[in-house]
Design a protein around this motif. Structure first.
Motif, PDB file in Angstrom:
ATOM      1  N   ALA A 157     -19.330-138.429  24.793  1.00  0.00           N
ATOM      2  CA  ALA A 157     -18.581-137.018  25.635  1.00  0.00           C
ATOM      3  C   ALA A 157     -19.311-135.890  25.546  1.00  0.00           C
ATOM      4  CB  ALA A 157     -17.545-137.361  25.655  1.00  0.00           C
ATOM      5  N   SER A 158     -18.975-135.662  24.072  1.00  0.00           N
ATOM      6  CA  SER A 158     -19.384-134.581  23.412  1.00  0.00           C
ATOM      7  C   SER A 158     -20.613-133.826  23.620  1.00  0.00           C
ATOM      8  CB  SER A 158     -18.972-134.357  22.309  1.00  0.00           C
ATOM      9  OG  SER A 158     -19.048-135.202  21.110  1.00  0.00           O
ATOM     10  N   GLY A 159     -21.813-134.803  23.814  1.00  0.00           N
ATOM     11  CA  GLY A 159     -23.599-134.691  23.711  1.00  0.00           C
ATOM     12  C   GLY A 159     -23.562-134.203  24.803  1.00  0.00           C
ATOM     13  N   GLY A 160     -24.789-133.875  25.083  1.00  0.00           N
ATOM     14  CA  GLY A 160     -25.487-132.403  26.503  1.00  0.00           C
ATOM     15  C   GLY A 160     -25.103-133.160  27.567  1.00  0.00           C
ATOM     16  N   PRO A 183     -16.499-132.844  15.187  1.00  0.00           N
ATOM     17  CA  PRO A 183     -15.031-131.634  15.107  1.00  0.00           C
ATOM     18  C   PRO A 183     -15.222-131.170  16.287  1.00  0.00           C
ATOM     19  CG  PRO A 183     -16.619-132.086  12.644  1.00  0.00           C
ATOM     20  CD  PRO A 183     -17.274-132.673  13.867  1.00  0.00           C
ATOM     21  N   GLY A 184     -14.082-130.842  16.601  1.00  0.00           N
ATOM     22  CA  GLY A 184     -13.561-130.023  17.940  1.00  0.00           C
ATOM     23  C   GLY A 184     -13.369-131.068  19.672  1.00  0.00           C
ATOM     24  N   SER A 185     -14.259-132.279  19.359  1.00  0.00           N
ATOM     25  CA  SER A 185     -13.960-132.467  20.233  1.00  0.00           C
ATOM     26  C   SER A 185     -13.207-132.842  21.908  1.00  0.00           C
ATOM     27  CB  SER A 185     -15.539-134.457  19.884  1.00  0.00           C
ATOM     28  OG  SER A 185     -16.530-134.323  19.878  1.00  0.00           O
ATOM     29  N   ARG A 186     -12.350-132.980  20.601  1.00  0.00           N
ATOM     30  CA  ARG A 186     -10.996-133.073  21.843  1.00  0.00           C
ATOM     31  C   ARG A 186     -10.726-132.228  22.097  1.00  0.00           C
ATOM     32  NH1 ARG A 186      -6.152-137.096  21.033  1.00  0.00           N
ATOM     33  NH2 ARG A 186      -6.891-137.550  18.557  1.00  0.00           N
ATOM     34  N   ASP A 187     -10.614-131.028  22.246  1.00  0.00           N
ATOM     35  CA  ASP A 187     -10.745-129.839  22.390  1.00  0.00           C
ATOM     36  C   ASP A 187     -10.990-129.612  23.682  1.00  0.00           C
ATOM     37  OD1 ASP A 187      -8.599-129.190  21.220  1.00  0.00           O
ATOM     38  OD2 ASP A 187      -9.283-127.898  19.520  1.00  0.00           O
ATOM     39  N   GLY A 193     -10.738-131.705  31.015  1.00  0.00           N
ATOM     40  CA  GLY A 193      -9.837-133.026  31.666  1.00  0.00           C
ATOM     41  C   GLY A 193     -10.167-134.644  31.314  1.00  0.00           C
ATOM     42  N   VAL A 194     -10.899-134.813  29.635  1.00  0.00           N
ATOM     43  CA  VAL A 194     -10.974-135.705  29.724  1.00  0.00           C
ATOM     44  C   VAL A 194     -10.347-135.872  28.594  1.00  0.00           C
ATOM     45  CG1 VAL A 194     -13.331-137.454  28.885  1.00  0.00           C
ATOM     46  CG2 VAL A 194     -14.040-135.374  30.318  1.00  0.00           C
ATOM     47  N   ARG A 195      -9.833-138.099  29.291  1.00  0.00           N
ATOM     48  CA  ARG A 195      -9.298-137.880  27.793  1.00  0.00           C
ATOM     49  C   ARG A 195      -9.731-138.697  26.330  1.00  0.00           C
ATOM     50  NH1 ARG A 195      -5.212-141.377  31.807  1.00  0.00           N
ATOM     51  NH2 ARG A 195      -5.713-139.688  33.774  1.00  0.00           N
ATOM     52  N   TYR A 196      -9.658-137.647  25.404  1.00  0.00           N
ATOM     53  CA  TYR A 196     -10.628-138.086  24.616  1.00  0.00           C
ATOM     54  C   TYR A 196     -10.337-139.307  23.487  1.00  0.00           C
ATOM     55  CZ  TYR A 196     -12.100-137.332  19.192  1.00  0.00           C
ATOM     56  OH  TYR A 196     -12.658-137.314  18.015  1.00  0.00           O
ATOM     57  N   ILE A 197     -11.398-139.882  22.794  1.00  0.00           N
ATOM     58  CA  ILE A 197     -11.479-141.371  22.698  1.00  0.00           C
ATOM     59  C   ILE A 197     -11.779-141.698  21.050  1.00  0.00           C
ATOM     60  CG2 ILE A 197     -12.403-144.191  22.506  1.00  0.00           C
ATOM     61  CD1 ILE A 197     -11.514-144.238  25.336  1.00  0.00           C
ATOM     62  N   ASP A 198     -11.678-141.219  20.167  1.00  0.00           N
ATOM     63  CA  ASP A 198     -12.440-140.834  18.631  1.00  0.00           C
ATOM     64  C   ASP A 198     -13.265-142.539  18.227  1.00  0.00           C
ATOM     65  OD1 ASP A 198     -13.634-140.861  15.752  1.00  0.00           O
ATOM     66  OD2 ASP A 198     -11.952-139.894  15.483  1.00  0.00           O
ATOM     67  N   TYR A 199     -14.108-142.927  19.038  1.00  0.00           N
ATOM     68  CA  TYR A 199     -14.789-144.223  18.453  1.00  0.00           C
ATOM     69  C   TYR A 199     -15.050-144.440  16.940  1.00  0.00           C
ATOM     70  CZ  TYR A 199     -19.616-141.625  17.320  1.00  0.00           C
ATOM     71  OH  TYR A 199     -20.224-141.112  17.122  1.00  0.00           O
ATOM     72  N   ARG A 200     -15.123-143.308  16.388  1.00  0.00           N
ATOM     73  CA  ARG A 200     -15.033-144.006  14.543  1.00  0.00           C
ATOM     74  C   ARG A 200     -13.818-144.526  14.334  1.00  0.00           C
ATOM     75  NH1 ARG A 200     -19.227-142.351  11.967  1.00  0.00           N
ATOM     76  NH2 ARG A 200     -20.395-140.512  13.003  1.00  0.00           N
ATOM     77  N   HIS A 201     -11.953-144.610  14.810  1.00  0.00           N
ATOM     78  CA  HIS A 201     -11.394-145.138  14.505  1.00  0.00           C
ATOM     79  C   HIS A 201     -10.719-145.584  15.778  1.00  0.00           C
ATOM     80  CE1 HIS A 201     -12.135-141.042  11.721  1.00  0.00           C
ATOM     81  NE2 HIS A 201     -11.661-142.141  10.766  1.00  0.00           N
ATOM     82  N   GLU A 202     -11.095-145.852  17.184  1.00  0.00           N
ATOM     83  CA  GLU A 202     -10.712-146.630  17.687  1.00  0.00           C
ATOM     84  C   GLU A 202     -11.963-147.402  18.663  1.00  0.00           C
ATOM     85  OE1 GLU A 202      -7.116-143.343  20.468  1.00  0.00           O
ATOM     86  OE2 GLU A 202      -9.187-142.947  19.728  1.00  0.00           O
TER      87      GLU A 202
END
Length: 341
Positions: A157-160, A183-187, A193-202
């Motif tokens: 979701a942080s890509g183009g 880094p900074g993707s969550r913010d 309005g996107v709920r963040y999922i860190d694919y490296r740890h989740e």
């Protein structure tokens, strides 16, 4: 009309960034139904890097000029019958291309591919809209047919394309989850309005099964391989998995892409859910009027500030090879635009 001598970037063979060269060429008078355009800005996409390395299924021959999206101004044209009221020399336009050719000072394009820019929209910004946002619109409207309140998972979701889908999804009132790790993707994602999922740890499948036990209406995937099966399993009845790319292994991208496309087709043999593939250059050719209307709408949204391409760097056309190298080394992460020197 006269011939135009100009410069363009050419990949002389498949390989690293060093295969990109600046060459001189001559642009003849436009044939009927075509327009010559002076390119003011060209967007750089990940597909450009794949094509240059020989890993892009839609560009299998060299030499070629990379680039799928441009903004520029009309030089001259040759049309059959009466020209559209907006078409005149000097008018600024944008286009998504059906065949790579955007890293250039001048280009000849069919009239149907060109859309006039809203007054005041900067060409640099306009050149960053076509590919990512048309792809996002294809995912949301053409393939998933989502409506307000529907839930979607956006991979990368942080890509183009991911950010474009997030911005358009916010305007549509979608409920969105997005995988990312930069880094900074969550913010960044939270602003849309996107709920963040860190694919490296989740594990996104475990997260979605817990938070959305009834499943999601759509999954947008650019990875392929095992992610396709995991994404398919979290779909609600009637949901759809839409692939817009396959992140294959270096040197095996073409084979992995073909295997991914075959996997999607096999998924459609199962009842209750769907799988689809978004390939914007193909969709443009078959639905020209829809393409023009969609790009015009996106450019208007960009002009009003309702969508905002995240341009992280602007470089002159002559530095295309340096840009490719920096993107591959991850010294630059995000959208880059090449401008006329």
């Amino acid at each position: 009309m006269r011939e135009i001598t100009y410069r363009k970037i050419v990949a002389e063979r498949f390989g690293g960034a060093e295969v990109l060269r600046t060459v001189r060429a001559t642009l003849p008078q436009p044939p009927r139904g075509h327009v010559r355009v002076r390119v003011l800005a060209a967007g750089v996409g990940f597909t450009d890097l794949m094509a240059r390395s020989g890993d892009y299924l839609l560009q299998r021959r060299t030499p070629f000029t990379p680039g799928y999206e441009i903004a520029g101004e009309v030089v001259d044209f040759a049309v059959d019958g009466e020209a559209p009221s907006w078409l005149e020399a000097g008018v600024r336009v944008a286009a998504a291309l059906t065949k790579m050719a955007g890293y250039t000072e001048y280009i000849t394009l069919p009239l149907w591919q060109l859309v006039p820019l809203p007054d005041g929209l900067e060409p640099r910004l306009a050149s960053a809209v076509p590919l990512d946002y048309l792809t996002a619109l294809s995912l949301i409207d053409t393939h998933a047919r989502l409506k307000a309140g529907d839930t979607v998972l956006i991979q990368g979701a942080s890509g183009g394309v991911g950010q474009a889908a997030s911005q358009l999804g916010r305007l549509r009132g979608l409920r969105m989850y997005g995988t990312a790790s930069a880094p900074g993707s969550r913010d960044v994602l939270a602003r849309h309005g996107v709920r963040y999922i860190d694919y490296r740890h989740e594990d996104f499948e475990a997260v979605l099964r817990e938070r959305e036990p009834g499943g999601v209406q759509a999954v947008f995937d650019h990875i392929g391989r095992a992610n396709l099966s995991k994404g398919y399993r979290i779909l609600a009845p009637g949901g759809v998995l839409v692939s817009f790319a396959f992140s294959g292994r270096p040197g095996h991208m073409v084979g992995d892409t073909l295997r991914g496309a075959t996997r999607l087709r096999l998924m459609n043999l199962r009842p209750g859910r769907r799988a689809a593939q978004s390939v914007v250059p193909w969709e443009m050719k078959s639905r020209r009027d829809s393409y023009r209307a969609a790009l015009a709408r996106l450019l208007d949204l960009a002009h009003r500030g309702e969508i905002t391409p995240q341009i992280v760097a602007t470089r002159p056309l002559s530095q295309a090879a340096d840009v490719h190298a920096a993107l591959e080394r991850r010294e630059i992460t995000g959208k880059v635009v090449l401008t006329a020197d």
